[in-house]
Write a protein that holds these residues in place. Structure first.
Motif, PDB file in Angstrom:
ATOM      1  N   ALA A  50      47.321  29.760  41.974  1.00 42.83           N
ATOM      2  CA  ALA A  50      46.540  30.987  40.873  1.00 42.83           C
ATOM      3  C   ALA A  50      45.047  31.369  41.727  1.00 42.83           C
ATOM      4  O   ALA A  50      44.740  30.610  42.452  1.00 42.83           O
ATOM      5  CB  ALA A  50      46.064  30.167  39.752  1.00 42.83           C
ATOM      6  N   ASN A  51      44.682  32.415  41.504  1.00 41.80           N
ATOM      7  CA  ASN A  51      43.703  33.126  42.166  1.00 41.80           C
ATOM      8  C   ASN A  51      42.790  33.996  41.237  1.00 41.80           C
ATOM      9  O   ASN A  51      43.261  34.260  40.309  1.00 41.80           O
ATOM     10  CB  ASN A  51      44.086  33.752  43.514  1.00 41.80           C
ATOM     11  CG  ASN A  51      45.093  35.060  42.855  1.00 41.80           C
ATOM     12  OD1 ASN A  51      44.665  36.082  42.516  1.00 41.80           O
ATOM     13  ND2 ASN A  51      46.313  34.702  43.361  1.00 41.80           N
TER      14      ASN A  51
ATOM     15  N   LEU B  69      38.797  28.117  42.243  1.00 37.91           N
ATOM     16  CA  LEU B  69      40.063  28.979  42.590  1.00 37.91           C
ATOM     17  C   LEU B  69      39.608  29.651  43.728  1.00 37.91           C
ATOM     18  O   LEU B  69      38.453  30.269  43.934  1.00 37.91           O
ATOM     19  CB  LEU B  69      40.477  29.764  41.295  1.00 37.91           C
ATOM     20  CG  LEU B  69      41.194  29.224  40.303  1.00 37.91           C
ATOM     21  CD1 LEU B  69      41.396  30.261  39.027  1.00 37.91           C
ATOM     22  CD2 LEU B  69      42.475  28.953  40.655  1.00 37.91           C
ATOM     23  N   PRO B  70      40.690  30.251  44.515  1.00 40.25           N
ATOM     24  CA  PRO B  70      40.263  31.129  45.520  1.00 40.25           C
ATOM     25  C   PRO B  70      40.088  32.471  44.950  1.00 40.25           C
ATOM     26  O   PRO B  70      40.756  32.869  44.101  1.00 40.25           O
ATOM     27  CB  PRO B  70      41.664  31.046  46.517  1.00 40.25           C
ATOM     28  CG  PRO B  70      42.623  30.712  45.480  1.00 40.25           C
ATOM     29  CD  PRO B  70      42.210  29.836  44.478  1.00 40.25           C
ATOM     30  N   VAL B  71      39.359  33.448  45.821  1.00 37.30           N
ATOM     31  CA  VAL B  71      39.424  34.771  45.484  1.00 37.30           C
ATOM     32  C   VAL B  71      39.833  35.688  46.415  1.00 37.30           C
ATOM     33  O   VAL B  71      39.768  35.424  47.633  1.00 37.30           O
ATOM     34  CB  VAL B  71      37.557  34.921  45.324  1.00 37.30           C
ATOM     35  CG1 VAL B  71      37.343  36.565  44.763  1.00 37.30           C
ATOM     36  CG2 VAL B  71      36.818  34.090  44.569  1.00 37.30           C
ATOM     37  N   ILE B  72      40.370  36.842  45.942  1.00 36.13           N
ATOM     38  CA  ILE B  72      41.076  37.498  46.838  1.00 36.13           C
ATOM     39  C   ILE B  72      40.728  39.117  46.489  1.00 36.13           C
ATOM     40  O   ILE B  72      40.342  39.366  45.419  1.00 36.13           O
ATOM     41  CB  ILE B  72      42.839  37.323  46.767  1.00 36.13           C
ATOM     42  CG1 ILE B  72      43.208  37.649  45.466  1.00 36.13           C
ATOM     43  CG2 ILE B  72      43.168  36.060  47.262  1.00 36.13           C
ATOM     44  CD1 ILE B  72      44.676  37.795  45.209  1.00 36.13           C
ATOM     45  N   ASP B  73      41.085  39.975  47.441  1.00 43.42           N
ATOM     46  CA  ASP B  73      40.717  41.359  47.098  1.00 43.42           C
ATOM     47  C   ASP B  73      42.097  41.966  46.807  1.00 43.42           C
ATOM     48  O   ASP B  73      43.012  41.383  46.656  1.00 43.42           O
ATOM     49  CB  ASP B  73      40.384  41.975  48.411  1.00 43.42           C
ATOM     50  CG  ASP B  73      41.241  42.080  49.688  1.00 43.42           C
ATOM     51  OD1 ASP B  73      42.315  41.933  49.609  1.00 43.42           O
ATOM     52  OD2 ASP B  73      40.734  42.386  50.842  1.00 43.42           O
ATOM     53  N   GLU B  74      41.903  43.335  46.610  1.00 40.71           N
ATOM     54  CA  GLU B  74      43.266  44.131  45.989  1.00 40.71           C
ATOM     55  C   GLU B  74      44.169  43.827  46.941  1.00 40.71           C
ATOM     56  O   GLU B  74      45.474  44.382  46.533  1.00 40.71           O
ATOM     57  CB  GLU B  74      42.619  45.595  45.983  1.00 40.71           C
ATOM     58  CG  GLU B  74      42.283  46.363  47.042  1.00 40.71           C
ATOM     59  CD  GLU B  74      40.762  46.136  47.276  1.00 40.71           C
ATOM     60  OE1 GLU B  74      40.064  47.122  48.043  1.00 40.71           O
ATOM     61  OE2 GLU B  74      40.070  45.291  46.808  1.00 40.71           O
ATOM     62  N   ASP B  75      43.962  43.544  48.303  1.00 32.97           N
ATOM     63  CA  ASP B  75      45.085  43.574  49.437  1.00 32.97           C
ATOM     64  C   ASP B  75      45.866  42.111  49.319  1.00 32.97           C
ATOM     65  O   ASP B  75      46.640  41.753  50.077  1.00 32.97           O
ATOM     66  CB  ASP B  75      44.834  44.072  50.649  1.00 32.97           C
ATOM     67  CG  ASP B  75      44.386  45.508  50.742  1.00 32.97           C
ATOM     68  OD1 ASP B  75      45.270  46.310  49.941  1.00 32.97           O
ATOM     69  OD2 ASP B  75      43.731  45.861  50.990  1.00 32.97           O
TER      70      ASP B  75
ATOM     71  N   ARG C 231      40.848  37.486  41.212  1.00 32.85           N
ATOM     72  CA  ARG C 231      40.808  38.958  42.097  1.00 32.85           C
ATOM     73  C   ARG C 231      39.387  39.473  41.792  1.00 32.85           C
ATOM     74  O   ARG C 231      38.857  39.541  40.706  1.00 32.85           O
ATOM     75  CB  ARG C 231      41.830  40.036  41.194  1.00 32.85           C
ATOM     76  CG  ARG C 231      43.098  39.732  41.390  1.00 32.85           C
ATOM     77  CD  ARG C 231      44.059  40.292  40.529  1.00 32.85           C
ATOM     78  NE  ARG C 231      43.581  39.994  39.066  1.00 32.85           N
ATOM     79  CZ  ARG C 231      44.303  40.648  37.950  1.00 32.85           C
ATOM     80  NH1 ARG C 231      45.180  41.510  38.217  1.00 32.85           N
ATOM     81  NH2 ARG C 231      44.088  40.320  36.806  1.00 32.85           N
ATOM     82  N   ILE C 232      38.935  39.971  42.832  1.00 33.45           N
ATOM     83  CA  ILE C 232      37.356  40.105  43.002  1.00 33.45           C
ATOM     84  C   ILE C 232      36.956  41.611  42.164  1.00 33.45           C
ATOM     85  O   ILE C 232      35.899  41.257  41.646  1.00 33.45           O
ATOM     86  CB  ILE C 232      37.119  40.488  44.486  1.00 33.45           C
ATOM     87  CG1 ILE C 232      35.453  40.466  44.750  1.00 33.45           C
ATOM     88  CG2 ILE C 232      37.596  41.589  45.010  1.00 33.45           C
ATOM     89  CD1 ILE C 232      34.776  39.184  44.220  1.00 33.45           C
ATOM     90  N   LYS C 233      38.003  42.265  42.095  1.00 34.13           N
ATOM     91  CA  LYS C 233      37.453  43.548  41.111  1.00 34.13           C
ATOM     92  C   LYS C 233      37.788  43.345  39.702  1.00 34.13           C
ATOM     93  O   LYS C 233      37.262  44.158  38.918  1.00 34.13           O
ATOM     94  CB  LYS C 233      37.977  44.635  41.932  1.00 34.13           C
ATOM     95  CG  LYS C 233      37.614  45.143  43.138  1.00 34.13           C
ATOM     96  CD  LYS C 233      37.853  46.670  43.773  1.00 34.13           C
ATOM     97  CE  LYS C 233      37.166  47.008  44.999  1.00 34.13           C
ATOM     98  NZ  LYS C 233      37.717  48.172  45.541  1.00 34.13           N
ATOM     99  N   GLN C 234      39.238  42.681  39.542  1.00 35.35           N
ATOM    100  CA  GLN C 234      39.544  42.695  38.177  1.00 35.35           C
ATOM    101  C   GLN C 234      38.942  41.819  37.337  1.00 35.35           C
ATOM    102  O   GLN C 234      38.761  41.779  36.228  1.00 35.35           O
ATOM    103  CB  GLN C 234      41.328  42.712  38.139  1.00 35.35           C
ATOM    104  CG  GLN C 234      41.680  44.075  38.930  1.00 35.35           C
ATOM    105  CD  GLN C 234      42.183  43.697  40.310  1.00 35.35           C
ATOM    106  OE1 GLN C 234      41.426  43.224  41.092  1.00 35.35           O
ATOM    107  NE2 GLN C 234      42.926  44.471  40.759  1.00 35.35           N
ATOM    108  N   ASP C 235      38.761  40.534  37.912  1.00 37.88           N
ATOM    109  CA  ASP C 235      38.337  39.403  37.533  1.00 37.88           C
ATOM    110  C   ASP C 235      36.818  38.912  37.276  1.00 37.88           C
ATOM    111  O   ASP C 235      36.245  39.387  38.195  1.00 37.88           O
ATOM    112  CB  ASP C 235      39.131  37.974  37.677  1.00 37.88           C
ATOM    113  CG  ASP C 235      40.625  38.328  37.375  1.00 37.88           C
ATOM    114  OD1 ASP C 235      41.041  38.948  36.652  1.00 37.88           O
ATOM    115  OD2 ASP C 235      41.314  37.906  38.431  1.00 37.88           O
TER     116      ASP C 235
END
Length: 305
Positions: A178-179, A202-208, A181-185
């Motif tokens: 589970a993660n 939780l880890p944070v990821i970008d759109e890619d 998303r930097i722009k959506q969440d």
């Protein structure tokens, strides 16, 4: 196919170069060609300068290098090494194992290595076949043998092996974690995901899908209370937290937990998040126990996670 013997099998009345060239001599190769080839192979195994010495003047490890050079001189497709290092003392044996690995990087030969020493097999083998009473009971990579023993015999065979240098982050990680998303969440979404998955970070990821850092539940609650939406303000960035590649040995993971209470991110060559490693799972692998067993030890006060 050529063979490297446990007790060297050298011809004591011949020089090093003559021993190495022996197979070529049997094949009918002319003297000039076979001596040149012998000198080249002797250099490859690290015995340059000993070409005209008698084999009796050499140490055990050097004699085994001569045997290895003799095997390589005929450019075989397969080397059969029958307990080739068993007659050597432990220090020389370890050095020869390292040298064989270095040599394989140069010559890229198929090597069938027979040994009764599991640690030696795990160190040298890309794939290992474990035999019992003349039958193969399991074939696999060192990591597969350790983490998924085929039966009780193999399990008992590997139970005292140092797993730390063989089992990797890929094996112990939670895949597709589970993660956030930097722009959506925002913080509310992050808290919901943590609650649903029973975790505190939780880890944070970008759109890619590339790893950016971690967020913690306490920080997300503070953001929510203050009406802050941008996760970057409370995110532990990838410069502050640890990320490893999937091939990282477990032994190298444990020290990374010393200065943090966050998990470890596992990323691929493109920096995309592929998994998360937690402290208790690393300890479980290091001591060769399943994760639920480690949790039980913790409850009993036997181990501090």
């Amino acid at each position: 196919m050529t063979m490297v013997f446990q007790h060297f099998g050298l011809l004591p009345h011949r020089t090093v170069s003559s021993n190495v060239a022996f197979g070529l001599e049997i094949q009918g190769v002319d003297e000039e060609t076979r001596i040149k080839k012998a000198y080249d192979v002797i250099k490859t195994v690290g015995l340059e300068g000993y070409e005209e010495k008698m084999t009796g003047q050499l140490s055990g490890g050097m004699q085994q290098r001569v045997g290895l050079a003799r095997a390589l001189a005929t450019d075989p497709e397969i080397l059969l090494m029958d307990e080739a290092f068993s007659a050597l003392d432990p220090l020389i044996r370890a050095n020869m194992q390292d040298e064989l690995l270095d040599l394989q990087e140069k010559v890229h030969k198929t090597i069938l290595f027979i040994t009764h020493d599991l640690d030696e097999a795990l160190k040298l083998g890309d794939r290992i076949a474990i035999m019992k009473e003349g039958k193969i009971v399991q074939i696999g990579t060192p990591e597969e043998i350790l983490t998924n023993p085929a039966d009780d015999y193999v399990k008992a065979f590997v139970e005292n092996v140092d797993r730390g240098g063989i089992v990797t982050a890929y094996t112990v990680m939670f895949k597709n974690p589970a993660n956030v998303r930097i722009k959506q969440d925002g913080p509310r979404a992050a808290l919901r995901k943590m609650s649903n998955n029973g975790v505190t970070s939780l880890p944070v990821i970008d759109e890619d899908g590339k790893f950016l850092g971690f967020v913690k539940d306490t920080d997300m609650q503070e953001m929510e209370d203050k009406g802050i939406r941008d996760l970057k303000e409370f995110m532990y960035t990838k410069e502050e937290v640890k990320a490893v590649n999937p091939d990282t040995p477990v032994a190298e993971l444990l020290p990374l937990f010393l200065d943090t209470d966050l998990n470890l991110a596992v990323i691929d060559d493109t920096k995309k998040l592929i998994g998360v490693v937690v402290h208790s799972t690393v300890i479980a692998e290091m001591i060769g126990k399943q994760r639920d067993e480690v949790k039980q030890l913790r409850k009993e006060g036997g181990i501090d996670l």
